[in-house]
Write a protein that holds these residues in place. Structure first.
Motif, short mmCIF file in Angstrom:
data_model
loop_
_atom_site.label_atom_id
_atom_site.label_comp_id
_atom_site.label_asym_id
_atom_site.label_seq_id
_atom_site.Cartn_x
_atom_site.Cartn_y
_atom_site.Cartn_z
N HIS A 105 -20.47 88.95 -28.09
CA HIS A 105 -20.41 88.19 -28.19
C HIS A 105 -19.47 87.39 -26.88
N LEU A 131 -12.83 82.23 -32.45
CA LEU A 131 -13.89 82.40 -33.27
C LEU A 131 -14.89 81.80 -34.41
N ASN A 141 -18.03 80.28 -31.87
CA ASN A 141 -19.02 81.19 -31.38
C ASN A 141 -19.02 82.72 -31.93
N TYR A 142 -18.74 82.06 -33.44
CA TYR A 142 -19.71 82.80 -34.71
C TYR A 142 -20.38 81.59 -35.41
N SER A 143 -20.05 80.52 -35.61
CA SER A 143 -20.73 79.51 -36.35
C SER A 143 -20.96 78.65 -35.36
N CYS A 173 -20.03 81.71 -41.85
CA CYS A 173 -17.88 82.72 -41.19
C CYS A 173 -17.27 82.74 -42.11
N TYR A 192 -21.44 86.12 -40.90
CA TYR A 192 -19.61 87.06 -40.17
C TYR A 192 -18.90 87.00 -41.11
N ILE A 209 -14.90 88.02 -40.34
CA ILE A 209 -14.53 88.44 -39.32
C ILE A 209 -12.14 88.91 -39.99
N ILE A 258 -14.91 92.96 -36.80
CA ILE A 258 -16.01 91.35 -36.75
C ILE A 258 -17.59 91.96 -37.13
N LYS A 261 -20.44 92.06 -39.42
CA LYS A 261 -22.17 90.58 -39.22
C LYS A 261 -23.14 91.08 -40.49
#
Length: 407
Positions: free
Chosen positions: A38, A77, A80-82, A276, A339, A341, A401, A403
């Protein structure tokens, strides 16, 4: 890439055999194959050292909570991840930073915490009245109702609590907290807790610290600073606090956009469909939430004010068991390509170091093989968040992080 306060991990990872200790383009590789980085997040990491108190939603500043995640980090976060509409979860929600940022950014939120104070703050931020006018009208109504209550018997209040307040102030605070609890008004109770103790004129107590409650009568002797020990009226201070809270609140939260559960994480089933999961578990007693919040906790939940620090966070076996539960639940609840985290620090106590990040990695490798560790980011923690006297503290946070790449 490095900065003074943040960097991507540049050393081998002590992990289970599922992971190959290779760093490629700042991203951990598995079986020698680079994972997708990312890059946008990597570019933002150096900015995490900057304060966000002048730019974040002022709802984040509702009441102090030691050790909380910066809202700017939570924002990055989530960004970038949802995606908007996704379900974002925090199963050790603390003061609700992740949950508030998620709904603010158009996501749905699910949160869990066992601390009555943390639960109150999370619910308060999510259920705040939509406008300042609504909040002020409600506050005046609660203040009027509290004023009609009988004067509380101060002999039934612990001496250590009485020592913080002028008797008249204490009566007002006790009655207002009772009114809020009876009416289920988490927001206004949290506003009051946010001004409960400090030496500044806008706060309610005698001179004391703001984050953790201890009196500062040696620095401010009563005979030299008599004004600091006078009666402090609740109403004007509460209304001013509410106005500050709405200084940067330009969004509306619908009741359907979040779910919060007060309870032990290991006893709460996670919902399915999580895109996420962002969470920071207790650092094995590195922070003493019960001690640090004891005065506020007394007004929230007198019966359990001394029992807040869950044993799971204080022993290695308990921490590992807790992480195993989170790993297994995350496996079931995350969507494909979702994800997880996990934010942990390597605890340093006197001359020993306990690598919590390695424990989490090994636990996830054993109990959640479908979750692939794709990246680790290391970020420093300000001194103010290292609160235990017998600890040199947690000096860095590791953002692990994971996945979900297969069922």
């Amino acid at each position: 890439m490095e900065s003074n306060n943040s960097m991507l991990l540049d050393r081998p990872i002590e992990s289970g055999k599922e992971y190959v200790n290779i760093v490629t383009n700042n991203v951990l590789s598995q079986q020698g194959k680079p994972m997708n980085a990312h890059s946008e997040l990597s570019n933002l990491v150096p900015t995490w050292e900057k304060s966000c108190t002048s730019t974040e939603s002022t709802l984040h500043q509702l009441s102090p909570y030691i050790g909380k995640l910066k809202s700017s980090i939570a924002h990055d976060l989530i960004q970038n991840y949802s995606a908007p509409g996704d379900l974002v979860a925090d199963v050790f929600a603390g003061s609700g930073t992740v949950l508030l940022e998620a709904v603010k950014m158009g996501r749905r939120a699910f949160g869990v915490d066992s601390s009555p104070y943390a639960a109150l703050l999370s619910r308060a931020k999510l259920s705040a009245p939509n406008t300042l006018d609504e909040a002020l009208i409600r506050a005046k109504k609660r203040l009027e109702a509290a004023a009609l209550r009988p004067v509380p018997d101060r002999r039934r209040i612990p001496e250590w609590v009485r020592n913080f307040f002028h008797p008249n102030t204490l009566s007002e605070v006790v009655n207002f907290s009772k009114e809020c609890k009876e009416q289920g008004d988490d927001f206004l109770l949290a506003c009051m807790l946010g001004i409960l103790h400090h030496q500044r004129p806008g706060f309610l107590s005698f001179p004391s610290s703001h984050l953790t409650p201890y009196l500062r009568d040696k620095k401010f002797p009563r005979d030299e600073f008599p004004l600091l020990y006078q009666y402090r009226e609740l109403a004007p201070r509460l209304l001013a606090k509410i106005e500050r809270t709405y200084k940067r609140k330009d969004f509306v939260v619908s009741r359907e956009s979040y779910t919060f559960v007060e309870g032990l994480t290991e006893n709460v089933p996670f919902p399915t469909g999580i895109s996420c999961l962002i969470t920071s578990p207790p650092y094995m007693n590195a922070l003493d939430y019960g001690r640090d919040n004891r005065l506020r906790l007394w007004f929230v939940d007198k019966a359990n004010a001394e029992l807040i620090d869950n044993a799971q966070s204080q022993q290695r076996d308990g921490f590992e068991s807790l992480m195993a539960t989170v790993a297994m639940q995350a496996t079931k609840s995350l969507v494909h390509n979702g994800y997880c985290i996990v934010i942990v620090g390597d605890q340093i106590k006197r001359n020993s170091k306990y690598p919590l990040s390695s424990v989490v990695q090994n636990t996830f490798a054993e109990h959640a093989p479908s979750l692939n560790l794709t990246q680790i980011i290391v970020n420093s923690i300000p001194d103010i968040r290292r609160a235990r006297r017998d600890h040199r503290g947690v000096r860095t946070e590791n953002f692990l992080i994971f996945k979900k790449e297969y069922a």
